[in-house]
Design a protein around this motif. Structure first.
Motif, short mmCIF file in Angstrom:
data_model
loop_
_atom_site.label_atom_id
_atom_site.label_comp_id
_atom_site.label_asym_id
_atom_site.label_seq_id
_atom_site.Cartn_x
_atom_site.Cartn_y
_atom_site.Cartn_z
N ASN A 1 -11.53 3.05 -8.71
CA ASN A 1 -12.17 4.36 -8.72
C ASN A 1 -12.76 4.73 -10.07
O ASN A 1 -13.74 5.48 -10.14
N GLN A 2 -12.18 4.25 -11.15
CA GLN A 2 -12.63 4.63 -12.49
C GLN A 2 -13.59 3.61 -13.09
O GLN A 2 -14.03 3.79 -14.23
N VAL A 3 -13.92 2.57 -12.36
CA VAL A 3 -14.81 1.53 -12.86
C VAL A 3 -16.24 1.84 -12.43
O VAL A 3 -16.48 2.31 -11.32
N SER A 4 -17.20 1.62 -13.32
CA SER A 4 -18.59 1.95 -13.02
C SER A 4 -19.10 1.15 -11.82
O SER A 4 -18.60 0.06 -11.53
N VAL B 1 -15.56 0.46 -0.98
CA VAL B 1 -14.59 0.36 -2.08
C VAL B 1 -14.05 1.73 -2.47
O VAL B 1 -12.85 1.90 -2.67
N ARG B 2 -14.93 2.73 -2.55
CA ARG B 2 -14.52 4.01 -3.12
C ARG B 2 -14.07 5.04 -2.08
O ARG B 2 -13.20 5.86 -2.37
N TYR B 3 -14.69 5.03 -0.90
CA TYR B 3 -14.53 6.17 -0.01
C TYR B 3 -14.13 5.84 1.42
O TYR B 3 -14.12 6.74 2.25
N ASN C 1 -21.35 6.71 -8.82
CA ASN C 1 -22.09 7.58 -7.91
C ASN C 1 -21.18 8.18 -6.86
O ASN C 1 -20.25 7.54 -6.38
N ALA C 2 -21.49 9.42 -6.50
CA ALA C 2 -20.72 10.14 -5.48
C ALA C 2 -21.16 9.70 -4.09
O ALA C 2 -22.15 8.99 -3.91
N GLN C 3 -20.40 10.16 -3.07
CA GLN C 3 -20.69 9.77 -1.68
C GLN C 3 -22.09 10.15 -1.26
O GLN C 3 -22.79 9.38 -0.60
N GLU D 1 -24.64 10.60 -3.14
CA GLU D 1 -25.64 9.84 -3.87
C GLU D 1 -25.80 8.44 -3.27
O GLU D 1 -26.92 7.90 -3.24
N LEU D 2 -24.71 7.87 -2.79
CA LEU D 2 -24.77 6.54 -2.18
C LEU D 2 -25.22 6.60 -0.73
O LEU D 2 -25.59 5.57 -0.15
N GLY D 3 -25.16 7.80 -0.11
CA GLY D 3 -25.51 7.89 1.31
C GLY D 3 -24.46 7.29 2.21
O GLY D 3 -24.79 6.67 3.23
N CYS D 4 -23.18 7.46 1.84
CA CYS D 4 -22.10 6.94 2.68
C CYS D 4 -22.14 7.59 4.05
O CYS D 4 -22.66 8.72 4.18
N PRO D 5 -21.64 6.95 5.09
CA PRO D 5 -21.69 7.51 6.45
C PRO D 5 -21.15 8.93 6.49
O PRO D 5 -20.05 9.21 6.02
N GLY D 6 -21.98 9.82 7.04
CA GLY D 6 -21.59 11.22 7.13
C GLY D 6 -22.03 12.05 5.95
O GLY D 6 -21.79 13.27 5.92
N PHE D 7 -22.68 11.44 4.94
CA PHE D 7 -23.07 12.17 3.74
C PHE D 7 -24.57 12.04 3.46
O PHE D 7 -25.00 12.04 2.31
#
Length: 469
Positions: free
Chosen positions: A235-238, A221-223, A192-194, A196-202
């Motif tokens: 980054n490439q792991v589900s 972990v990702r962003y 999932n992208a930022q 989609e996850l609701g990361c801070p600022g997104f």
């Protein structure tokens, strides 16, 4: 009929795209760029071998899906039959099929091999739709040579038992198909992208089925840019696989009291996820909070000791009455405490005798051996005070130009000492007295309150610095 079917099957995609482009009026090409840092067997072979096949496929005989080669092979097969040399015709047909299979079979087998190795390897082939197209067209391109093999097969009236090599090859191909094809047809794990996850600022995020702790963990972990672009090896792991590994590491850390620095946690295969565990693992969160509280208590105790040590120093008794005298324990992480006026922050001047430096609206005073504290007394005068050198290790005086009359002395933490330039904008002299430098630079563990500074600020038009001691 089989030869004709093979030729038509080979040329059909080219004819189809020609017709579509004419009807749609779009003659442009499409290209895709995929950035990938991993290493997967299928893609590594494809990346090394496939660019070199252009030297062969660009030859006109292999254009249109190999249709010219098929037509030429059909002609050789037909002439061999007419001359009574059926065996030679079969050899020609099988050579044509073998060449086409060598060129086309890797387009199907290599991505399917990576699909069997795991979801992370699928990213090397681009988005899922491109991966599916790669496998689909790889299978389709293998159809013409199969039809050629059927066209030149030898007629058999009775069952003939195949040799061990043929039987072994058939068994290996069957097992490969059973193992690899289900893996190729399975959808790759979701990353999932930022937003989609609701990361801070997104935003608030749109992904379903994940808890807030799961989302925070994946965002970290990702962003999380505190760790570069995240933990790049994941980054490439589900998302599902990352969460599974995170929960496993959480259980391991919980058995060790939530300590991510425990040896078992640090030596785990997924140990790099430990830095993000406070977002997912309650035991780690509690342990980190307890550690932070312990560290804060130690820091507060250290600050209190330094302040008590500074307060225990005798107060300076000036020889003439100053307008203002203030004392404070001031801190620094980069050797100096700074003096600024509004609009002149951020450009500390060079030090004279490694003690004090001045510029228009800026002041810098050495206070610690890289990081630490100093017991500072600041005195403001309306006229030049008598010189004092007794009891001080160093005494240096510099000129200072005040553009606004609002000079203030600022440390890394603690109080800000204001009102140093009592007469407003204009020219001043700043005399700095120091003792304790030798102690803090030569003793590994100097006593609390070792560095003492006396700063006198008074009107004066001289610009030249003077080192009195």
């Amino acid at each position: 009929m089989l030869w004709a079917a093979a030729a038509l099957t080979a040329v059909a995609p080219t004819l189809y795209f020609w017709i579509v482009s004419i009807l749609a009026g779009d003659y442009g090409s499409r290209s895709y760029i995929s950035t990938y840092w991993g290493s997967c067997l299928g893609w590594d072979i494809y990346d090394r071998v496939f660019p070199r096949t252009y030297l062969i496929t660009d030859f006109p005989l292999f254009s249109y899906g190999g249709a010219p080669l098929i037509v030429l092979g059909c002609a050789g097969w037909y002439l061999s039959l007419r001359s009574g040399r059926a065996r030679l015709g079969r050899i020609i047909g099988r050579c044509v099929a073998a060449v086409l299979l060598v060129l086309n079979l890797p387009g199907f087998l290599l991505p399917t091999l990576d699909a069997a190795l795991g979801p992370a390897c699928l990213d090397a082939w681009g988005p899922p739709e491109l991966f599916s197209a790669q496998v689909g067209w790889g299978l389709y391109d293998c159809l013409p040579p199969v039809l050629v093999l059927l066209a030149v097969r030898a007629p058999r009236r009775v069952f003939v038992r195949r040799g061990p090599v043929v039987r072994t090859t058939a068994a290996v191909l069957a097992v490969t198909a059973v193992v690899l094809l289900p893996a190729a047809s399975a959808p790759p794990g979701k990353v999932n992208a930022q937003w989609e996850l609701g990361c801070p600022g997104f935003g608030d995020g749109t992904v379903k089925g994940l808890s807030e702790a799961d989302k925070r963990f994946l965002c970290t972990v990702r962003y999380d840019h505190r760790y570069g672009s995240g933990l790049e090896e994941w980054n490439q792991v589900s998302d599902e696989a990352v969460l599974d590994q995170g929960r496993h590491l959480c259980a391991l850390a919980t058995r060790h009291g939530g300590d991510i620095r425990a040896r078992a946690v640090q030596e785990a295969p997924q140990a790099s996820l430990a830095i993000a565990l406070p977002s997912l693992c309650p035991a780690v969160t509690r342990a980190e909070q307890a550690e932070e509280e312990r560290w804060q208590a130690e820091s507060d105790a250290y600050v209190a000791r330094e302040e008590r040590a500074c307060a225990a120093h005798p107060r300076h008794r000036p020889k003439i009455r100053p307008v203002r005298q203030r004392r404070a324990t001031m801190w620094t992480e980069f050797w100096t405490i700074e003096g600024w006026e509004d609009g002149y922050e951020g450009n500390p001047p060079d030090l004279v005798k490694d003690l004090v430096g001045s510029g228009r609206g800026a002041l810098a005073i050495w206070a610690a051996d890289e990081a630490g504290s100093a017991c500072v007394t600041v005195e403001s005068y309306t006229r030049r005070p008598p010189l004092e050198t007794r009891g001080w290790e160093e005494v240096v005086e510099v000129g200072y130009e005040s553009p606004s009359g609002s000079l203030q002395l600022v440390g890394g933490e603690g109080p800000t000492l204001k009102g140093l330039t009592d007469r407003g904008p204009g020219s001043y002299r700043v005399r700095v007295h120091l003792r304790g430098r030798t102690l803090v630079t030569q003793v590994p563990d100097p006593p609390d309150g070792a560095v003492e500074l006396l700063v006198m600020v008074f009107p004066g038009t001289a610009k030249k610095p003077v080192a009195y001691k």
